[in-house]
Design a protein around this motif. Sequence first.
Motif, short mmCIF file in Angstrom:
data_model
loop_
_atom_site.label_atom_id
_atom_site.label_comp_id
_atom_site.label_asym_id
_atom_site.label_seq_id
_atom_site.Cartn_x
_atom_site.Cartn_y
_atom_site.Cartn_z
N ILE A 1 -6.11 13.19 -5.78
CA ILE A 1 -5.06 12.25 -5.58
C ILE A 1 -5.53 10.93 -5.51
N GLY A 2 -6.95 10.71 -4.77
CA GLY A 2 -7.55 9.44 -4.69
C GLY A 2 -7.72 9.02 -6.07
N THR A 3 -8.44 9.85 -6.98
CA THR A 3 -8.90 9.41 -8.25
C THR A 3 -7.68 8.99 -9.18
N ILE A 4 -6.62 9.61 -9.04
CA ILE A 4 -5.50 9.36 -9.88
C ILE A 4 -4.70 7.99 -9.58
N LEU A 5 -4.74 7.67 -8.02
CA LEU A 5 -4.29 6.50 -7.70
C LEU A 5 -5.28 5.26 -7.97
N ALA A 6 -6.50 5.47 -7.85
CA ALA A 6 -7.40 4.72 -8.21
C ALA A 6 -7.56 3.99 -9.63
N LEU B 1 2.78 10.58 -9.21
CA LEU B 1 2.63 9.26 -7.97
C LEU B 1 2.84 7.98 -8.64
N PRO B 2 1.81 7.79 -9.96
CA PRO B 2 1.89 6.39 -10.24
C PRO B 2 3.32 6.19 -11.00
N ALA C 1 -4.83 4.20 -11.51
CA ALA C 1 -3.75 3.40 -11.61
C ALA C 1 -3.79 2.05 -10.89
N HIS C 2 -4.84 1.80 -10.20
CA HIS C 2 -4.89 0.50 -9.45
C HIS C 2 -3.87 0.19 -8.29
N ILE C 3 -3.77 1.39 -7.65
CA ILE C 3 -2.74 1.33 -6.52
C ILE C 3 -3.53 1.67 -5.08
N MET D 1 0.87 -0.91 0.02
CA MET D 1 0.20 -0.01 -0.10
C MET D 1 0.81 1.22 -0.11
N LEU D 2 0.53 2.17 -0.51
CA LEU D 2 0.91 3.60 -0.62
C LEU D 2 0.48 4.53 0.58
N SER D 3 1.24 4.94 1.19
CA SER D 3 0.77 6.07 2.18
C SER D 3 1.08 7.35 1.46
N VAL D 4 0.33 8.42 1.17
CA VAL D 4 0.37 9.57 1.05
C VAL D 4 0.52 10.65 1.84
N VAL D 5 1.83 11.18 2.40
CA VAL D 5 1.49 12.14 3.74
C VAL D 5 1.48 13.65 2.82
#
Length: 311
Positions: free
Chosen positions: A22-27, A101-102, A29-31, A1-5
């Motif tokens: 940020i949530g949309t971009i990571l989702a 981030l991805p 990218a399936h992260i 899991m990636l933690s974004v501080v």
Amino acid sequence: MLSVVIPSYNEAGLVLPAAQTIGTILAEAHIEYELLFVDDGSRDGTWAEIQAAHRENAAVRGLRFSRNFGKEAAIFAGLRYARGACCAVIDCDLQHPPEKLPEMVRLWEQGYAVVNGVKADRGTESAAYGLAARCFNALMSRAARIDMRRSSDFKLLDRQVVDALLDLPERKTFFRALVGWAGYRSIDVPFEVRDRSVGQSHFSTLSLIRYALSNLTAYSCAPMQIITALGGLFLVLAVVLGIQTLVRWASGTAADGFTTVILLLLLIGSILMIGLGIIGYYIAQIFLEIKARPRYLVAETCGAGGERHGS
């Protein structure tokens, strides 16, 4: 899991957009991720917005400091409470592009322990602030022997690196320099600094100068070495002037030098006072360290899970 501080100070208008973006971009990218906002003693509605973001997205967590402890404390608090196998640090105003981030995660999966976001340009900023920032980065690069001219706090770190940083005992920390000091396999990812969509930066030129002095003395002994170098230079000048004065006195051609004496006294006195000031600043830093007070105090949290013990 990636933690974004995500350190946040008086960013009420940006918390929800940051969480959604940020949530949309990571989702997409399936992260798998968590977003950890750290409210650094904000005086506006930042904490209420963090709580609202958590209600909207369970992957959002939050910490609220009892008062303002500074961005460095916010970063280290976020790293300590993060639960991911890797941790990224990004600004709440999204001047650090979350689209990177991805790419940073993929590089981490390839075996890089540190992925550094480096500035391809500095974006829109005042001339005074830009000059102060460049001077600070150049000075820190020389003092720390790490190239920090394009460095930023936008980084992704493996859990091993995070734990190594959290084990450091010092109270005064400088995140980007300590990451470079720690070593580990690293790679750079260039990015262009974006303009803020809401509000203005809370970092003024004066704040940058105070930040520079604090971090320079906390991380390097270079100012003390400058005093030693100036002392050696004035010793050489004193020997040269002493020999010249004796030669003129012996030959009977000594001239009145009242103005020269006054100027020398003023110059040497100024150097001595500056030297004492630098020494006093280091003593103050030592005083703060030996008290061993915590870097921050957490008044409230939201979201499941607390501090990772032993990290």
